[in-house]
Write an enzyme that holds these catalytic residues in place. Structure first.
Site, PDB file in Angstrom:
ATOM      1  N   ASP A 179     -18.101  -5.066   2.669  1.00 54.52           N
ATOM      2  CA  ASP A 179     -16.848  -5.723   2.995  1.00 54.52           C
ATOM      3  C   ASP A 179     -17.147  -7.193   3.268  1.00 54.52           C
ATOM      4  OD1 ASP A 179     -17.814  -5.986   5.678  1.00 54.52           O
ATOM      5  OD2 ASP A 179     -17.227  -3.922   6.007  1.00 54.52           O
ATOM      6  N   LYS A 230     -14.920  -0.573  -2.418  1.00 48.29           N
ATOM      7  CA  LYS A 230     -15.124  -0.629  -0.970  1.00 48.29           C
ATOM      8  C   LYS A 230     -14.495   0.562  -0.261  1.00 48.29           C
ATOM      9  CE  LYS A 230     -14.548  -1.976   3.409  1.00 48.29           C
ATOM     10  NZ  LYS A 230     -13.644  -1.355   4.397  1.00 48.29           N
ATOM     11  N   PRO A 234     -20.985   0.496   1.988  1.00 46.30           N
ATOM     12  CA  PRO A 234     -19.767  -0.302   1.782  1.00 46.30           C
ATOM     13  C   PRO A 234     -20.024  -1.791   2.019  1.00 46.30           C
ATOM     14  CG  PRO A 234     -19.386   1.535   3.320  1.00 46.30           C
ATOM     15  CD  PRO A 234     -20.859   1.393   3.138  1.00 46.30           C
ATOM     16  N   ARG A 274       0.821  -1.215   0.000  1.00 43.78           N
ATOM     17  CA  ARG A 274       0.000   0.000   0.000  1.00 43.78           C
ATOM     18  C   ARG A 274       0.850   1.258   0.000  1.00 43.78           C
ATOM     19  NH1 ARG A 274      -0.724  -3.695   3.299  1.00 43.78           N
ATOM     20  NH2 ARG A 274      -2.588  -5.020   3.434  1.00 43.78           N
TER      21      ARG A 274
END
Length: 262
Positions: free
Chosen positions: A213, A194, A211, A152
């Site tokens: 998940d 998401k 969202p 990331r």
DNA sequence: TACCAGGTGACAG
DNA sequence: CTGTCACCTGGT
């Protein structure tokens, strides 16, 4: 305080900088501000910033009452999670935080974010502010890697650089409608559907954003034949999502005494 | 000690 | 356009 439970809010996954500081106090850091909560979890809301932060002008009772009794899962969820509120958090902080969050456990997310703040945020009185775009854009890849970001790191690097350069304007995007905002967010590398929806719900207060998940997916599969009827809750499906998330995750953690089964 | 974690981008078909 | 898969690495 009506429809207000700091523990439920903390466990609903919308804040990462919330910690127990000793056996009777909690601290909550938002941007460059810190709030200390007493043992009852009751914040001092005399400061207009925190009043707005906790969304105190919104009546959550009406959302709860709109849940049809025929929906047993959701009815149980709102019974257990009635103290949840959608906080008014900063768009930039949410964007970075949810990019960090992908494929990480909540403790790991908190660790990474804390490291980012310590390394790049401004030193305040006893804590570190969340880094601004300019501050974060000073980071190099080695520094970001040291924040346990893994793959990331490059997403954060690029996002911070482009924001500092003015190419991205998370605050300016507040004027966009939901669809345009989602599209803008998803054009950022490392932001999928998401993360975009979480950023919209928690950073832009777009309560219609829902969202999905792994937890919500499990709930949809188990109780809603694969798809939750979001259209039944126009403009506030995201708030309903928070009740579902908190409750569904609590049920999954067997032995959680504060959760009643239905 | 392995295994999984509040997903996403790249690439096949 | 839908389905697969690798991906960093901390926490349990």
């Amino acid at each position: 305080m009506k429809n207000f439970d700091i523990q439920q809010i903390a466990d609903s996954g919308q804040i990462f900088r919330f910690n127990k500081t000793d056996d009777s106090h909690y601290e909550l850091i938002a941007g460059d501000k810190r709030l200390v909560l007493d043992e009852n979890g009751e914040p001092d809301l005399s400061d207009p910033f925190w009043w707005h932060y906790f969304d105190m002008d919104t009546d959550y009772g009406k959302f709860i009452e709109s849940v049809p009794p025929s929906d047993k899962f959701l009815s149980a969820a709102v019974r257990c999670a009635g103290g949840i509120r959608i906080l008014n958090q900063d768009p930039w902080e949410m964007l970075i935080s949810f990019i960090v969050s992908q494929r990480k456990s909540i403790p790991a997310i908190k660790t990474s974010i804390e490291k980012l703040c310590e390394r790049y945020g401004s030193r305040m009185d006893g804590y570190y502010a969340f880094p601004t775009p300019d501050e974060l854009a000073k980071a190099d890849m080695d520094g970001l890697k040291a924040c346990s970001l893994g793959y990331r790191a490059e997403y954060i690097y690029e996002c911070a650089g482009r924001t500092a350069a003015g190419e991205y304007d998370p605050w300016g995007w507040q004027v966009l409608n939901d669809d345009d905002l989602r599209e803008k967010l998803m054009s950022i590398k490392g932001v999928g559907i998401k993360v975009a929806n979480c950023t919209m719900l928690f950073g832009y207060h777009r309560t219609g954003a829902f969202p999905v998940d792994v937890w919500i997916k499990r709930i949809e599969d188990e109780y809603y034949d694969g798809a939750f009827p979001v259209d039944r809750y126009p403009g506030y499906a995201g708030i309903i999502q928070q009740y579902m998330f908190y409750y569904g995750r609590g049920v999954a953690k067997a032995g959680s005494s504060k959760i009643d089964r239905f």
